[in-house]
Motif scaffolding. Structure first.
Motif, PDB file in Angstrom:
ATOM      1  N   UNK B 127     -51.446  -0.080   2.283  1.00  0.00           N
ATOM      2  CA  UNK B 127     -49.890  -0.669   3.115  1.00  0.00           C
ATOM      3  C   UNK B 127     -48.836  -0.756   3.055  1.00  0.00           C
ATOM      4  N   UNK B 128     -47.798  -0.415   1.935  1.00  0.00           N
ATOM      5  CA  UNK B 128     -46.671  -0.152   1.873  1.00  0.00           C
ATOM      6  C   UNK B 128     -46.891   1.413   2.708  1.00  0.00           C
ATOM      7  N   UNK B 129     -47.389   2.338   2.126  1.00  0.00           N
ATOM      8  CA  UNK B 129     -47.369   3.981   2.523  1.00  0.00           C
ATOM      9  C   UNK B 129     -47.502   3.616   4.829  1.00  0.00           C
ATOM     10  N   UNK B 130     -48.760   3.104   4.901  1.00  0.00           N
ATOM     11  CA  UNK B 130     -48.941   2.433   6.084  1.00  0.00           C
ATOM     12  C   UNK B 130     -47.696   2.360   7.099  1.00  0.00           C
ATOM     13  N   UNK B 131     -47.017   1.281   6.573  1.00  0.00           N
ATOM     14  CA  UNK B 131     -46.577   0.757   7.313  1.00  0.00           C
ATOM     15  C   UNK B 131     -44.460   1.492   6.825  1.00  0.00           C
ATOM     16  N   UNK B 132     -44.789   2.947   6.086  1.00  0.00           N
ATOM     17  CA  UNK B 132     -43.457   3.725   6.106  1.00  0.00           C
ATOM     18  C   UNK B 132     -43.880   5.086   7.218  1.00  0.00           C
ATOM     19  N   UNK B 133     -45.323   5.342   6.636  1.00  0.00           N
ATOM     20  CA  UNK B 133     -45.469   6.493   7.515  1.00  0.00           C
ATOM     21  C   UNK B 133     -46.376   6.327   8.858  1.00  0.00           C
ATOM     22  N   UNK B 134     -45.549   7.093   9.404  1.00  0.00           N
ATOM     23  CA  UNK B 134     -46.406   6.206  11.092  1.00  0.00           C
ATOM     24  C   UNK B 134     -47.802   7.378  11.292  1.00  0.00           C
ATOM     25  N   UNK B 135     -48.207   8.010  10.075  1.00  0.00           N
ATOM     26  CA  UNK B 135     -49.289   9.760  10.978  1.00  0.00           C
ATOM     27  C   UNK B 135     -50.422   8.782   9.591  1.00  0.00           C
ATOM     28  N   UNK B 136     -49.757   7.377   8.460  1.00  0.00           N
ATOM     29  CA  UNK B 136     -50.832   7.162   7.857  1.00  0.00           C
ATOM     30  C   UNK B 136     -51.879   5.793   8.541  1.00  0.00           C
ATOM     31  N   UNK B 137     -52.557   5.753   8.607  1.00  0.00           N
ATOM     32  CA  UNK B 137     -54.012   4.609   9.517  1.00  0.00           C
ATOM     33  C   UNK B 137     -54.485   3.959   7.989  1.00  0.00           C
ATOM     34  N   UNK B 138     -54.925   2.474   8.080  1.00  0.00           N
ATOM     35  CA  UNK B 138     -55.551   2.025   7.160  1.00  0.00           C
ATOM     36  C   UNK B 138     -56.511   0.752   7.555  1.00  0.00           C
TER      37      UNK B 138
END
Lengths: 75, 559
Positions: B127-138
């Motif tokens: 979730x942290x990665x998703x919130x940090x990078x706009x290219x990551x979708x969870x």
């Protein structure tokens, strides 16, 4: 759908002969062990059945598949 | 060339890449599958491909009952690799993350097991990665599997036989979800929600039941309409443009907005509206021009299947939503519907409807009705005229008492009055029953005629139930009336229009079908007044000699 049609739909890159009785896993590239599993799943979906795991081990040829369908799931 | 359709699929266990369930996604996107179990090598490839990564808790660590710190240590590098990839590439990474259910509930209600703790920790990292990078979708697999149940979505047999955790249904739900995500990556959501009013925003027909008579609030079904409106308001606040397209008298609809206390949807939410008796497809075309938006960004919600089917044929680019018959399902459907779902709601979204409101303006357009007629002709419309008899007199009286919209004079005749008219002349009172491909609509129209003098017949009553409007049934009924006028040796048909505020559709009928306002000096009007002192409205006259009835071709099938 009959068994031949299921073979055609599963192995889309291969040409399935009119007479399928002698076909078995390994006869063409697509029918490898994963292809075999996809075939089994397609048969299960089509006939609304579920094979148990012992059956799965044996179901690697049209002859065996037909035998299982006739014996275990008569019409 | 854009590479937005290029994706590498990797997973912690087998996803049966050659299975049918992947076909539609393979059709729209170019997918490359890593061999299963290898979910890290795409993170090191320097290519122009997006990544789909499917991870199951059970695959990530060898022993889920081990110390949590050990598990974190084991999986920390995966998080680090994802971070590095997101830093170095602008392609999307769609992470799908879930777990099978394999714990006894008693083991979890007083204490979290280490597997639960680890699952929560890993979820938090993703979730942290998703919130940090706009290219990551969870994608939370357990969320998307929830409506179907873990027992349906996972399959142990498939696991032991093919190292695939999912059942075929589970694989189907996964690929459907990926399709949804990947399509939204390349195509914007619908921008406009077009709504019908009667039986869509509230229960009942305001033109018939009045503002007080509609179902909204109260209890049961009335609260479902309130919840549905709540979802519409939510969409409006998220930047969806709300438009009304309904067949009503415009004032009736605004009366509900202004005077019904349970209306959550307010005038200020409505960016544009077409409330009239014109085909909705024509109205939508105009609205699209006014708002300067493409019709393919429109979604259309109407309870009436005829209207939906017409829309699908006339404007296939509009997304016509097949609203279920059961209103109770509507709030959830609108809340979860794919076409409006988007990854992020921006501040701009929230202002959007104001911008469009400013742009909305009235423009005139050349209207083509030919395709509508072709469609109506395909409905196999089969009307039949019936004489008044014991079996249908109750229905005739009911229509007289209840019909408010298409009702020329809105005279509330009792059954005995209708019978007395029939005794004057058997041709002069009749009912119409209508059947079409949608089914048997039953008795939907009533006509009463009376002799005024030898060449003039008075159209005392002509009404049609609102459920069959939009089929040009009035053309067929008028033809039937004209037949009876001629049979009885008359030529003129005379009637009065009494404005009840609800029957504007009648005025449109009179004007479309060749009725003319009879002027005061007209000798017929004078006689008319002498005959019936009750006359209070505007008098209209139709000369039936050599008459050509508009729209009648819709009913010429097989004649």
């Amino acid at each position: 759908m009959n068994l031949r049609q299921i073979l055609i739909n599963t192995f889309t890159k291969s040409s399935i002969p009119e007479n399928i009785d002698d076909l078995k896993m390994g006869d063409f590239d697509e029918w490898d062990s994963l292809g075999n599993f996809n075939l089994i799943l397609a048969i299960e979906q089509n006939y609304q059945i579920q094979f148990d795991i012992e059956a799965l081990e044996k179901l690697t040829s049209v002859r065996e598949i037909k035998r299982f369908l006739d014996n275990d799931f008569p019409e | 060339m854009s590479n937005e359709n290029l994706f590498t699929v990797c997973a912690s266990s087998n996803l049966l890449e050659t299975n049918k369930q992947w076909d539609s996604l393979k059709h729209s996107h170019k997918l490359t599958f890593e061999s299963y179990g290898d979910f890290t090598s795409p993170l090191f490839k320097d290519d122009d491909s997006g990544i789909v990564m499917v991870l199951f808790l059970e695959d990530l660590v060898p022993d889920l009952d081990a110390e949590i710190e050990l598990m974190k240590e084991h999986c920390g590098p995966v998080i680090k690799m994802l971070e590095n990839k997101a830093l170095s590439s602008s392609n999307p990474i769609i992470l799908c993350w879930g777990k099978d259910h394999n714990q006894n509930v008693l083991d979890t209600i007083k204490d979290s097991s280490s597997r639960q703790k680890f699952y929560n920790w890993f979820t938090e990292q993703l979730t942290l990665l998703r919130d940090r990078f706009k290219t990551i979708y969870l994608v939370h697999l357990n969320e998307i599997f929830y409506p179907f149940g873990a027992n349906e979505m996972f399959c142990e047999r498939n696991w032991y036989f093919a190292r695939c955790r999912l059942s075929i249904r589970g694989l189907e739900v996964l690929t459907d979800t990926l399709t949804l995500v990947m399509h939204r990556l390349s195509k914007a959501p619908s921008k406009v929600l077009v709504l019908d009013c009667d039986n869509t925003l509230w229960g009942g027909v305001v033109g018939e039941d009045g503002v007080k008579g509609i179902l909204l609030g109260q209890d049961g079904i009335g609260t479902a309409f309130v919840d549905f409106q709540k979802e519409i308001v939510r969409l409006a606040n998220n930047g969806v443009i709300i438009v009304l397209a309904s067949k009503n008298n415009e004032q009736d609809v605004w009366d509900v907005f202004d005077r019904h206390s349970e209306m959550l949807l307010k005038r200020e939410h409505i960016v544009a509206s077409k409330i009239n008796w014109v085909e909705k497809a024509i109205n939508l075309k105009e609205i699209a021009q006014d708002l300067n938006l493409n019709l393919d960004s429109f979604a259309f919600w109407d309870d009436n299947q005829l209207e939906r089917d017409k829309m699908k044929i006339l404007l296939p680019q509009v997304l016509t939503i097949d609203a279920p018959k059961n209103i109770f399902q509507w709030p959830r459907l609108l809340r979860t519907i794919d076409c409006f779902a988007k990854f992020k709601i921006t501040k701009d979204d929230r202002k959007k409807s104001d911008q469009y409101k400013a742009r909305s303006k009235f423009t005139n357009d050349i209207k083509s009705v030919n395709d509508i007629k072709t469609y109506l002709a395909s409905l196999e419309l089969s009307p039949a005229a019936l004489s008044l008899d014991a079996s249908n007199i109750a229905r005739a009286e009911q229509l007289c008492m209840k019909t408010n919209q298409f009702n020329i004079r809105t005279k509330r005749h009792s059954a005995s009055t209708l019978q007395s008219y029939q005794l004057e002349n058997d041709d002069f009172v009749f009912l119409v029953r209508l059947t079409d491909t949608y089914g048997d609509h039953g008795i939907v129209s009533l006509v009463c005629l009376r002799f005024l003098d030898n060449d003039t017949i008075f159209l005392d009553t002509f009404l049609m139930s609102c459920r069959v409007l939009g089929r040009h049934l009035e053309a067929w009924v008028l033809a039937e009336i004209v037949k009876r006028v001629e049979k009885n040796g008359a030529r003129y048909l005379i009637t009065e229009f009494v404005n009840t505020e609800r029957n504007a559709i009648v005025l449109e009928f009179l004007n479309t079908y060749g009725f003319r306002v009879a002027n005061d000096q007209n000798y017929m009007v004078k006689r008319f007044e002498l005959t019936d002192p009750e006359i209070s409205g505007v008098i209209y006259c139709l000369d039936t000699k050599n008459i050509i009835i508009p729209n009648i071709e819709v009913y010429k099938r097989g004649e």
